[in-house]
Write an enzyme that holds these catalytic residues in place. Structure first.
Site: not given
Ligand code: NAD
Length: 472
Positions: A170, A201, A203, A207, A245, A279, A379
């Protein structure tokens, strides 16, 4: 590439159960560049069942066969380098040059590394009167973010497939196009149907359904700590392994005697790359009091070379951030830094000149930052560098370790032994010494709230294996 109005499930592109879709936008001009299905729990269920059905066959293949498929996947990704780069440029806003070298070449190399590791790995060993087997953990649910949209997919899918696991991916809703391209490459590489499946789709819907699915044996997640914590809790409840991660707030520690000009220049480049959406970015530069003013001057000078612009232009070094929401988050932090009393030495919360359209943020450097400020703790995930002052080496260790994160970091010193001794005191999963290059075979992952588990290389493969002992 043309977006698929379908999911890749059981070896074919199949229409989603529902009609909802996700608009993909080009962050450089806000135009809609594609639409993909917003899969729901029923789509996830279909994909997980395909992965479950394919598992016994794939788990039983010889490692050499899995290595051959991964080698073919590497070749398909290499052949589509330009298309990958253009897709990432269009949906993430990464400058083309970076898109080619990092967003296309790095994941291609990682896929290739697992072709080699799968062939060479000892999946069986003898321990006294036992034969000990490393067996695939089962069906893997991979949930990935948008910031390195192909790399993060490959860093999960390639070791999982090398281990003999089957996968349901996903990808992030902001960057689903390169994930579709990856599914095409998997198909072309000749993996059997059901071994790899893609559900696009949201999250909160797709997700969450994947993370909670009882037929998923391990969830590997990269993204925010907030979501990672939820996924970890679900895994704990279900007594399943999990790989997380998460975020980072890495320190770039410049020790007295180091080459200050080089350390600052490389440090600024590290933060500005990918518009700060990394990250492991070294977002806190730690400088000794005696060199602090000089370092701030050098940082302001270095950041002036990052002029935001069209990511498709060959000479652009910094593009937009991924979305309007991300721009609001980053500019919100810049405003907060000013309110907290930090000094803006470059950038600021307003749009860069000539970049009023698109999700651009001015490359920003803050001086006068104290360790307790939000901009030094949280972050930001944008092109924002904080420069902090330390009094002595112990003070530097204390500040460097003084956040909830522990993903990466850097140390600069004229003496390598001193740098290594300092690095060993950092609570963090990776440290680059005097600008050491990223190594796609070195384990990558976090201490503390930066995560659980390691990706890449042999350590990354081990995440997808479980151990069985037979006694004779
Ligand atoms: P997020 O954690 O919301 O999303 C990452 C993934 O998780 C996406 O595929 C999303 O659809 C999915 N997701 C979201 N809610 C979920 C849930 N309840 N259950 C399962 N899957 C779910 O991150 P984001 O909104 O894309 O970014 C927000 C912040 O996260 C960024 O500003 C940054 O600080 C951090 N981030 C960190 C990394 C990293 O590599 N460590 C990468 C992206 C974002």
């Amino acid at each position: 590439m043309q977006a698929h109005d379908a999911m890749y499930i059981d070896g074919a592109w199949r229409p989603a159960r529902g009609t909802a879709s996700i608009e993909v936008r080009n962050p450089a001009d806000e135009s809609v560049v594609g639409r993909v299905p917003a899969g729901d729990a029923a789509d996830v269920d279909a994909a997980v069942h395909a992965a479950r059905a394919a598992l016994p066959g794939w788990a039983a293949t010889a490692p050499a066969e899995r290595a051959a498929r991964l080698g073919a996947l590497r070749d398909r990704l290499a052949a589509r380098r330009e298309e990958i780069a253009e897709t990432v440029t269009v949906e993430l806003g990464a400058p083309l040059k970076l898109a080619r070298t990092v967003h296309a070449d790095l994941p291609t190399a990682v896929a290739g590394s697992y072709a080699v590791i799968a062939a060479e790995y000892d999946f069986e060993e003898r321990v006294g009167n036992s034969r000990v087997f490393q067996e695939p953990v089962g069906v893997v649910g991979a949930i990935t973010p948008w910031n390195y949209p192909l790399h993060q997919v490959v860093a999960k899918a390639a070791p999982a497939l090398a281990a003999g696991c089957t996968v349901v991916l996903k990808p992030a809703e902001d960057t689903p196009l390169v994930a579709q391209l990856f599914a095409e490459a998997v198909d072309e590489a000749g993996f059997p149907p059901g071994v790899f499946n893609l559900v696009t789709g949201l999250g909160v819907e797709a997700g969450a359904a994947l993370a909670a699915h009882p037929e998923v044996d391990l969830v590997s997640f990269t993204g925010s700590t907030a979501v990672g914590r939820k996924i970890g809790a679900l895994a704990g409840e279900a007594v399943k392994p999990v790989a997380l991660e998460l975020g980072g707030k890495s320190a770039n520690v410049i020790l007295p005697g180091a080459d200050l000009a080089k350390a600052v220049k490389v440090g600024v480049a590290n933060v500005m790359s990918n518009s700060g959406q990394t990250c492991s970015a070294w977002t806190r530069m730690l400088v000794h009091s005696d060199q602090y003013e000089e370092a701030v001057r050098l940082a302001a000078e270095a950041v002036a070379r990052y002029v935001p612009g069209d990511p498709r232009a060959e000479d652009t070094r910094i593009g937009p951030v991924v979305s309007a929401a991300q721009r609001e988050r980053v500019t919100g932090y810049i405003e907060q830094g000013v309110k907290e009393g930090a000094t803006l030495v470059a950038g600021g919360p307003t749009a860069p000149e000539g970049c009023e359209r698109g999700y651009f943020v001015r490359p920003t450097v803050f001086a006068g930052v104290t360790p307790d400020m939000a901009i030094a703790q949280e972050e930001i995930f944008g092109p924002v560098l904080t420069v902090l002052e330390y009094r002595d080496v112990d003070d530097a260790v204390r500040i460097a370790n003084g956040t909830v994160y522990g993903l990466a970091g850097a140390v600069w010193s004229q003496d390598e032994d001193e740098a290594v001794a300092f690095a060993r005191r950092l609570d963090t999963g990776q440290v680059d010494i005097n600008g050491g290059r990223f190594n796609p075979l070195a384990p990558f992952g976090g201490y503390k709230h930066s995560g659980v588990g390691r990706e890449l290389g042999r350590h990354g493969l081990a995440e997808y294996l479980q151990t069985k002992s037979l006694q004779f």
